[in-house]
Design an enzyme around this catalytic site. Structure first.
Site, PDB file in Angstrom:
ATOM      1  N   GLY A  45       8.301   7.891 -17.831  1.00  0.00           N
ATOM      2  CA  GLY A  45       8.041   7.753 -16.401  1.00  0.00           C
ATOM      3  C   GLY A  45       8.683   8.910 -15.652  1.00  0.00           C
ATOM      4  O   GLY A  45       9.578   9.570 -16.181  1.00  0.00           O
ATOM      5  N   GLN A  50      12.416  12.956  -8.393  1.00  0.00           N
ATOM      6  CA  GLN A  50      13.007  13.655  -9.539  1.00  0.00           C
ATOM      7  C   GLN A  50      12.525  15.086  -9.670  1.00  0.00           C
ATOM      8  O   GLN A  50      13.130  15.884 -10.384  1.00  0.00           O
ATOM      9  CB  GLN A  50      12.706  12.905 -10.846  1.00  0.00           C
ATOM     10  CG  GLN A  50      13.437  11.570 -10.934  1.00  0.00           C
ATOM     11  CD  GLN A  50      13.168  10.883 -12.257  1.00  0.00           C
ATOM     12  OE1 GLN A  50      12.113  10.317 -12.449  1.00  0.00           O
ATOM     13  NE2 GLN A  50      14.109  10.950 -13.179  1.00  0.00           N
ATOM     14  N   CYS A  92      17.441   8.029 -18.285  1.00  0.00           N
ATOM     15  CA  CYS A  92      16.837   8.609 -17.085  1.00  0.00           C
ATOM     16  C   CYS A  92      16.857  10.116 -17.236  1.00  0.00           C
ATOM     17  O   CYS A  92      17.883  10.692 -17.606  1.00  0.00           O
ATOM     18  CB  CYS A  92      17.614   8.187 -15.842  1.00  0.00           C
ATOM     19  SG  CYS A  92      16.903   8.855 -14.313  1.00  0.00           S
ATOM     20  N   LEU A  93      15.730  10.760 -16.949  1.00  0.00           N
ATOM     21  CA  LEU A  93      15.649  12.211 -17.091  1.00  0.00           C
ATOM     22  C   LEU A  93      16.601  12.929 -16.144  1.00  0.00           C
ATOM     23  O   LEU A  93      16.932  14.087 -16.377  1.00  0.00           O
ATOM     24  CB  LEU A  93      14.201  12.683 -16.876  1.00  0.00           C
ATOM     25  CG  LEU A  93      13.206  12.201 -17.944  1.00  0.00           C
ATOM     26  CD1 LEU A  93      11.781  12.516 -17.514  1.00  0.00           C
ATOM     27  CD2 LEU A  93      13.513  12.810 -19.306  1.00  0.00           C
ATOM     28  N   HIS A 134      12.333   0.775 -12.813  1.00  0.00           N
ATOM     29  CA  HIS A 134      13.186   1.972 -12.827  1.00  0.00           C
ATOM     30  C   HIS A 134      12.630   3.048 -11.873  1.00  0.00           C
ATOM     31  O   HIS A 134      13.371   3.625 -11.071  1.00  0.00           O
ATOM     32  CB  HIS A 134      13.278   2.500 -14.271  1.00  0.00           C
ATOM     33  CG  HIS A 134      14.041   3.773 -14.454  1.00  0.00           C
ATOM     34  ND1 HIS A 134      15.202   3.862 -15.193  1.00  0.00           N
ATOM     35  CD2 HIS A 134      13.799   5.043 -14.003  1.00  0.00           C
ATOM     36  CE1 HIS A 134      15.644   5.116 -15.175  1.00  0.00           C
ATOM     37  NE2 HIS A 134      14.806   5.863 -14.466  1.00  0.00           N
ATOM     38  N   GLU A 135      11.320   3.264 -11.945  1.00  0.00           N
ATOM     39  CA  GLU A 135      10.707   4.282 -11.079  1.00  0.00           C
ATOM     40  C   GLU A 135      10.708   3.845  -9.619  1.00  0.00           C
ATOM     41  O   GLU A 135      10.961   4.651  -8.715  1.00  0.00           O
ATOM     42  CB  GLU A 135       9.267   4.582 -11.515  1.00  0.00           C
ATOM     43  CG  GLU A 135       9.079   5.053 -12.954  1.00  0.00           C
ATOM     44  CD  GLU A 135      10.036   6.142 -13.374  1.00  0.00           C
ATOM     45  OE1 GLU A 135      10.523   6.897 -12.513  1.00  0.00           O
ATOM     46  OE2 GLU A 135      10.333   6.231 -14.579  1.00  0.00           O
ATOM     47  N   HIS A 138      13.883   4.621  -7.974  1.00  0.00           N
ATOM     48  CA  HIS A 138      14.027   6.033  -7.572  1.00  0.00           C
ATOM     49  C   HIS A 138      13.476   6.264  -6.160  1.00  0.00           C
ATOM     50  O   HIS A 138      14.018   7.085  -5.410  1.00  0.00           O
ATOM     51  CB  HIS A 138      13.272   6.950  -8.528  1.00  0.00           C
ATOM     52  CG  HIS A 138      14.033   7.334  -9.768  1.00  0.00           C
ATOM     53  ND1 HIS A 138      15.246   7.988  -9.714  1.00  0.00           N
ATOM     54  CD2 HIS A 138      13.748   7.182 -11.085  1.00  0.00           C
ATOM     55  CE1 HIS A 138      15.681   8.215 -10.963  1.00  0.00           C
ATOM     56  NE2 HIS A 138      14.789   7.735 -11.814  1.00  0.00           N
TER      57      HIS A 138
HETATM   58  O1  GNR Z   1      11.965   8.469 -20.032  1.00  0.00           O
HETATM   59  C1  GNR Z   1      12.444   7.451 -19.567  1.00  0.00           C
HETATM   60  N1  GNR Z   1      12.672   6.407 -20.373  1.00  0.00           N
HETATM   61  C2  GNR Z   1      12.977   5.128 -19.918  1.00  0.00           C
HETATM   62  C3  GNR Z   1      13.440   4.199 -20.845  1.00  0.00           C
HETATM   63  C4  GNR Z   1      13.727   2.929 -20.448  1.00  0.00           C
HETATM   64  C5  GNR Z   1      13.561   2.579 -19.136  1.00  0.00           C
HETATM   65  C6  GNR Z   1      13.135   3.493 -18.201  1.00  0.00           C
HETATM   66  C7  GNR Z   1      12.838   4.764 -18.604  1.00  0.00           C
HETATM   67  S1  GNR Z   1      12.255   5.890 -17.429  1.00  0.00           S
HETATM   68  C8  GNR Z   1      12.799   7.384 -18.129  1.00  0.00           C
HETATM   69  C9  GNR Z   1      12.316   8.582 -17.353  1.00  0.00           C
HETATM   70  C10 GNR Z   1      12.910   8.579 -15.974  1.00  0.00           C
HETATM   71  O2  GNR Z   1      13.999   8.979 -15.698  1.00  0.00           O
HETATM   72  N2  GNR Z   1      12.176   8.081 -15.022  1.00  0.00           N
HETATM   73  O3  GNR Z   1      12.642   7.995 -13.776  1.00  0.00           O
HETATM   74 NI    NI Z   2      14.815   7.871 -13.955  1.00  0.00          NI
END
Ligand code: GNR
Ligand code: NI
Length: 169
Positions: A45, A50, A92-93, A134-135, A138
């Site tokens: 995601g 980001q 999270c990236l 999660h997204e 953000h």
């Molecule tokens: O790549 C991602 N892996 C992930 C694994 C478990 C729950 C959420 C994620 S999202 C993350 C990429 C990211 O930072 N998205 O905002």
């Molecule tokens: Ni993230």
């Protein structure tokens, strides 16, 4: 075109993103760039903040089968309802190399607009539900360490400060 992924500490990640109002070619280009950046990372995601764009959209692909992509772009997403709970590893990236378990709902029903502005619903579970939440966080300036206890969060913040000093962030 690839875009640079912003790391924790960049103020854009702490901001509440603005709704998307124009469904134009610039938006289409942003979405294409976000997919390219997400796949290259690689991640499942990626939210617009980001890549430094404070707008309410994210892309995701939580497909597990090799070769079959499940590209989804959610614009102006709204969480309609959630159900149950799951604990699972999350990364999270914007926090490279940092992973921990996060408690999230097991099922999510959301609605969002596509790149043309048409509304659609999504009802999903497991990793894909985790990813949507999660997204969506953000877009509200919330990052995954917000879900930790204050103690664990401070521990991670201290590690990050050390990495910033070492030039490893
Ligand atoms: O790549 C991602 N892996 C992930 C694994 C478990 C729950 C959420 C994620 S999202 C993350 C990429 C990211 O930072 N998205 O905002
Ligand atoms: Ni993230």
């Amino acid at each position: 075109m690839m875009r640079e992924i912003r790391k924790y500490g960049d103020p854009v990640l702490a901001r509440t993103a603005d709704p998307v109002v124009e469904f134009d070619t610039e938006l289409k280009r942003l979405v294409d760039d976000m997919f390219e950046t997400m796949y290259a990372a690689p991640g499942v995601g990626l939210a617009a903040p980001q890549v430094g764009v404070s707008k309410r959209l994210f892309v995701m692909d939580c497909s597990t089968k090799d070769g079959v992509q499940e590209r989804l772009a959610l614009i102006n997403p709204e969480i309609v309802s959630t159900e149950g709970s799951q604990v699972g590893d999350e990364g999270c990236l914007s926090f490279p190399g940092i992973y921990f378990q996060v408690d999230r709902p097991q099922r999510v029903i959301a609605r969002a607009q596509d790149v043309k502005g048409n509304w659609f619903d999504i009802d999903t579970t497991d990793l894909s539900a985790r990813c949507i939440l999660h997204e969506n966080d953000h877009l509200n300036g919330i990052v995954f360490i917000s879900h930790l206890s204050a103690l664990k969060r401070d521990l991670i913040k201290r590690k990050i400060k050390k990495r910033i000093k070492a030039g490893d962030w």
